[in-house]
Write a protein that holds these residues in place. Structure first.
Motif, short mmCIF file in Angstrom:
data_model
loop_
_atom_site.label_atom_id
_atom_site.label_comp_id
_atom_site.label_asym_id
_atom_site.label_seq_id
_atom_site.Cartn_x
_atom_site.Cartn_y
_atom_site.Cartn_z
N MET A 1 43.91 26.78 35.10
CA MET A 1 44.68 27.94 35.57
C MET A 1 44.05 28.86 36.39
O MET A 1 44.57 29.64 37.34
CB MET A 1 45.37 28.59 34.45
CG MET A 1 46.51 27.66 33.88
SD MET A 1 47.77 27.06 34.97
CE MET A 1 48.95 28.83 35.07
N SER B 1 56.53 21.47 38.46
CA SER B 1 54.97 22.02 38.81
C SER B 1 54.58 21.02 39.60
O SER B 1 54.73 20.11 39.98
CB SER B 1 54.19 22.02 37.45
OG SER B 1 53.96 20.96 37.07
N MET C 1 50.40 24.96 38.65
CA MET C 1 51.68 25.30 37.90
C MET C 1 52.73 25.87 38.67
O MET C 1 53.82 26.10 38.17
CB MET C 1 51.54 25.96 36.66
CG MET C 1 50.74 25.28 35.76
SD MET C 1 51.67 23.49 35.25
CE MET C 1 53.07 24.33 34.21
N GLU D 1 43.80 30.08 28.57
CA GLU D 1 44.72 30.43 29.39
C GLU D 1 45.25 29.00 30.00
O GLU D 1 46.20 28.76 30.88
CB GLU D 1 44.08 31.14 30.78
CG GLU D 1 42.94 30.20 31.31
CD GLU D 1 42.16 31.33 32.27
OE1 GLU D 1 42.51 32.31 32.58
OE2 GLU D 1 41.00 30.80 32.68
N ASP D 2 44.42 27.99 29.78
CA ASP D 2 44.79 26.72 30.05
C ASP D 2 45.61 26.00 28.79
O ASP D 2 45.94 24.74 29.06
CB ASP D 2 43.57 25.84 30.03
CG ASP D 2 42.79 26.14 31.45
OD1 ASP D 2 43.63 26.69 32.43
OD2 ASP D 2 41.53 26.10 31.64
N PRO E 1 45.58 32.13 41.75
CA PRO E 1 45.46 31.70 40.42
C PRO E 1 46.83 30.86 39.99
O PRO E 1 47.87 31.17 40.34
CB PRO E 1 45.61 32.95 39.80
CG PRO E 1 44.93 34.03 40.69
CD PRO E 1 45.45 33.20 42.15
N GLY E 2 46.52 29.78 38.88
CA GLY E 2 47.66 29.17 38.49
C GLY E 2 48.46 28.10 39.67
O GLY E 2 49.42 27.66 39.31
#
Length: 276
Positions: free
Chosen positions: A13, A30, A23, A57-58, A19-20
């Motif tokens: 992420m 996604s 997803m 965060e993952d 960022p991200g």
């Protein structure tokens, strides 16, 4: 010849520029889901493993892998070579593919073509379509035997070798039997066409391509994308300013087999398009 194929998809992420990104949503799915769907379209039987970090965060990527029915391996955040090797080892690979998670438009036919070449010439340790690259950026296929990957894992030590997984292999052709597959058209779009995601404009480009092609044919090809861009050149322009920008630019003083013409610097001022 043992040939259990494991495709390792490195994903995280954290991303400085976007960022991200894996997803981000397209057509209710996604980017990671759409990409792994394309990987499942190859004709060769393979196990697809999402390899992410142990960072909290993952966790979302672990949940996404579970929802997609795909195995997931969690490892070191920065040492992607170790993560790649451990994931392949855990799932019993004889042959390992590295397909980056930032290649959601990858053509399953290109993967099959590189796999066919690898198996037809059973003396290779490593085969890719990147040295030199000819297809549009974002169709990256790297195949290696498990002994080849293990040798890299045991001997690589430079930060760029650990971060980018395979440079120890292709930077040392005297140690490995290396093959390359070029685009059979004779064209080279590697520096002119960008189908990968690292910037906001890349996301908008990829989103537009999926919206134009996916609902007509989920298994659309690289040629279908090129035909779309020829018909609607405005789509090509969405991220054209980043064509040719890749990670090589940061390591030209370290890489022996990469020439300056195989990369370019990113524009200093990013466009201000919104993620809509």
């Amino acid at each position: 010849m043992a040939n259990k194929i494991v495709i390792v998809v490195q994903a995280r992420m954290a991303s400085t520029r976007l960022p991200g990104k894996v997803m981000l949503p397209i057509l209710g799915k996604s980017i990671l889901a759409l990409m792994t769907e394309r990987l499942q379209m190859i004709s060769h039987e393979a196990t697809i493993v999402i390899a992410t970090s142990e960072n909290a965060e993952d966790d979302v990527l672990v949940r996404e892998a579970q929802s997609l029915g795909l195995p997931c391996y969690r490892g070191d955040q920065h040492n992607l070579l170790d993560r790649h090797y451990q994931a392949a080892l855990k799932y019993g690979a004889d042959v390992v593919l590295k397909i980056p998670s930032d290649c959601p438009l990858i053509d399953p036919r290109i993967i099959d073509g590189v796999l066919d070449y690898f198996f037809e010439n059973d003396t290779f340790d490593y085969v890719s379509n990147l040295h030199p690259a000819t297809w549009p950026d974002g169709n990256d296929v790297e195949i290696m035997t498990m002994p080849c990957l293990k040798k890299a894992w045991q001997n690589a030590y430079k930060p760029l070798e650990l971060e980018h997984t395979t440079p120890y292999i292709w930077e040392n052709p005297q140690l490995f039997n290396i093959g390359n597959v070029s685009w059979q058209t004779g064209l080279d779009y590697s520096m002119s066409h960008r189908f990968t995601i690292d910037y906001r404009e890349d996301y908008l480009f990829i989103k537009t391509v999926f919206e134009a092609l996916y609902q007509v044919n989920k298994n659309f090809s690289c040629n279908d994308i090129i035909n779309l861009l020829n018909t609607e050149p405005g789509i090509y322009q969405i991220n054209a300013q980043y064509a040719g920008v890749n990670w090589y630019r940061h390591h030209l003083n370290e890489l022996k087999t990469i020439q300056p013409g195989q990369t370019k610097q990113a524009p200093e001022v990013l466009a201000t398009s919104n993620l809509k």
